[in-house]
Design a protein around this motif. Sequence first.
Motif, PDB file in Angstrom:
ATOM      1  N   LYS A 183       0.799  -1.130  -0.090  1.00  0.00           N
ATOM      2  CA  LYS A 183      -0.083   0.025  -0.054  1.00  0.00           C
ATOM      3  C   LYS A 183       0.974   1.178  -0.134  1.00  0.00           C
ATOM      4  O   LYS A 183       2.062   1.288   0.408  1.00  0.00           O
ATOM      5  CB  LYS A 183      -1.141   0.026   1.217  1.00  0.00           C
TER       6      LYS A 183
ATOM      7  N   VAL B 259      -1.563   2.484  -5.806  1.00  0.00           N
ATOM      8  CA  VAL B 259      -1.285   3.429  -6.892  1.00  0.00           C
ATOM      9  C   VAL B 259      -1.693   4.938  -6.236  1.00  0.00           C
ATOM     10  O   VAL B 259      -2.450   4.949  -5.159  1.00  0.00           O
ATOM     11  CB  VAL B 259      -2.012   3.082  -8.218  1.00  0.00           C
TER      12      VAL B 259
ATOM     13  N   LEU C 286      -6.880   7.576  -9.428  1.00  0.00           N
ATOM     14  CA  LEU C 286      -7.667   6.532 -10.161  1.00  0.00           C
ATOM     15  C   LEU C 286      -7.590   6.240 -11.538  1.00  0.00           C
ATOM     16  O   LEU C 286      -8.045   5.229 -11.917  1.00  0.00           O
ATOM     17  CB  LEU C 286      -9.170   7.361  -9.939  1.00  0.00           C
TER      18      LEU C 286
ATOM     19  N   GLU D  89      -4.425   5.782 -12.681  1.00  0.00           N
ATOM     20  CA  GLU D  89      -3.541   4.520 -12.488  1.00  0.00           C
ATOM     21  C   GLU D  89      -4.424   3.338 -11.971  1.00  0.00           C
ATOM     22  O   GLU D  89      -3.935   2.135 -12.353  1.00  0.00           O
ATOM     23  CB  GLU D  89      -2.341   4.988 -11.621  1.00  0.00           C
ATOM     24  N   TYR D  90      -5.426   3.468 -11.031  1.00  0.00           N
ATOM     25  CA  TYR D  90      -6.097   2.362 -10.630  1.00  0.00           C
ATOM     26  C   TYR D  90      -6.745   1.731 -11.927  1.00  0.00           C
ATOM     27  O   TYR D  90      -6.712   0.468 -11.857  1.00  0.00           O
ATOM     28  CB  TYR D  90      -7.181   2.995  -9.628  1.00  0.00           C
TER      29      TYR D  90
ATOM     30  N   TYR E   7      -6.353  -1.950 -13.000  1.00  0.00           N
ATOM     31  CA  TYR E   7      -7.478  -2.985 -12.760  1.00  0.00           C
ATOM     32  C   TYR E   7      -7.518  -3.729 -14.282  1.00  0.00           C
ATOM     33  O   TYR E   7      -7.933  -4.844 -14.492  1.00  0.00           O
ATOM     34  CB  TYR E   7      -8.809  -2.210 -12.595  1.00  0.00           C
TER      35      TYR E   7
ATOM     36  N   LEU F 294      -7.889  -5.894  -5.216  1.00  0.00           N
ATOM     37  CA  LEU F 294      -7.711  -4.674  -5.628  1.00  0.00           C
ATOM     38  C   LEU F 294      -8.828  -3.961  -5.918  1.00  0.00           C
ATOM     39  O   LEU F 294      -8.811  -2.823  -5.760  1.00  0.00           O
ATOM     40  CB  LEU F 294      -6.955  -4.632  -7.095  1.00  0.00           C
TER      41      LEU F 294
ATOM     42  N   LYS G  99     -10.304   0.656  -4.341  1.00  0.00           N
ATOM     43  CA  LYS G  99     -10.844   1.742  -5.047  1.00  0.00           C
ATOM     44  C   LYS G  99     -11.074   3.176  -4.670  1.00  0.00           C
ATOM     45  O   LYS G  99     -10.467   4.178  -4.723  1.00  0.00           O
ATOM     46  CB  LYS G  99     -11.899   1.404  -6.379  1.00  0.00           C
TER      47      LYS G  99
ATOM     48  N   THR H 164      -8.255   4.714  -3.069  1.00  0.00           N
ATOM     49  CA  THR H 164      -7.688   5.492  -4.017  1.00  0.00           C
ATOM     50  C   THR H 164      -7.986   6.996  -4.284  1.00  0.00           C
ATOM     51  O   THR H 164      -7.344   7.783  -4.513  1.00  0.00           O
ATOM     52  CB  THR H 164      -7.244   4.803  -5.383  1.00  0.00           C
TER      53      THR H 164
ATOM     54  N   GLU I 282      -5.784  10.413  -3.749  1.00  0.00           N
ATOM     55  CA  GLU I 282      -5.920  11.205  -5.049  1.00  0.00           C
ATOM     56  C   GLU I 282      -6.227  12.777  -4.466  1.00  0.00           C
ATOM     57  O   GLU I 282      -5.364  13.594  -4.983  1.00  0.00           O
ATOM     58  CB  GLU I 282      -6.884  10.642  -6.056  1.00  0.00           C
TER      59      GLU I 282
END
Length: 371
Positions: free
Chosen positions: A100, A103, A106, A108-109, A113, A308, A312, A315, A319
């Motif tokens: 952790k 990333v 979002l 990069e997420y 994904y 993963l 979300k 993340t 961000e």
Amino acid sequence: MDLRIPRIALVGANGYGLHHRHNLEPKRREGKVEFVGMCDTADIIENADIPIGDVPVFDDVQRMLDATDPHIVIIATPPPTHLPIATLAMRHGADVYLEKPPVANLDEYAQLYAIMVETGQNVQVGFQALGSHAFGALRDAVEAGQLGEIQSVGVAGSWQRADSYYRRSPWAGKREANGTPVADGALANPFAHASQQALAAAGDWPLAGSIELERLRCREQIEVDDTAVWRGRNKGGVDITVAVTLCGERKLEGDVYVKGSEGEAWLEYPTDRLRLPGDDEPKTYGRTDLLDNLMLHRQRGVGLISGLRRAKTFTAVLETVLNDPLPRLVGEEHLRRVGEDPIAILDGADVAVERAAKENKLFSELALPWA
């Protein structure tokens, strides 16, 4: 299902990678895993408890993958490198254990994904607190209606870090490195678990709208927060407040307060202690190791604890933190510097984070002289 003994490689063998090596060594000795390779750009630290032995050492990820053909790749490198390294590993055919924060945003997420779906591989994110059996017992109590309708979740953490903490690496305490946002600071790094635990305790719902965020720093030389609070509401209608400091006089390991219409619960997430309504004293629980869980997922189809998908919403919070301007510098009149390697103590910070978490308030709503 894949019943073979997992072949495991580690990228980032120093720093937090040392934790993974300590975790892997007994599994290797017991024949539960094959430790097939380590990769690092620096000389690898060795001691008697975690010998390098005959484990091949590399300084290039692709060469390590080609030479060792691992089933699982553990990635314990700086966050800006996570996406490219995880991409190489999954496209090579390996599952990934990703430290952790996975990333930084979002976008990069979504890329990570998509690669996970494209390759059919698995990604376990290293939020170890989600493997807590105390957390599982809390969720069971919530789902059984023991607390009634959940109204709010608050988390308070108060730790200390000396000035040397911000010299531990070239990117420590920085907002950017080579133009890339750095996931350092109290919220993004040591207390990332706090945000993920709060989101999960509140039901793993996405947030409804943006979050409110207040970030402070008690050292002029850093560019990240060492004291911060965020507040939001999820789409299940639960208010979430996470308040943390690295400048507290009193230590709060990481207290999670869950309030419902019929009762309240308290969870200390690093120690796995839980007090439910009706309990006179907290009970201490065990924890499932996330690497063991990933191996069981491969071998028997056991569900991933910290896949993963679960990261979300975290993340999205991260961000927002990373896109926030430079945190406001606290005035020296509110600070004390203690020790030869100075620790900055912010007056009343430990009380402030506890009040914010319990009362669902921002620092600016608590009549604090430094807020």
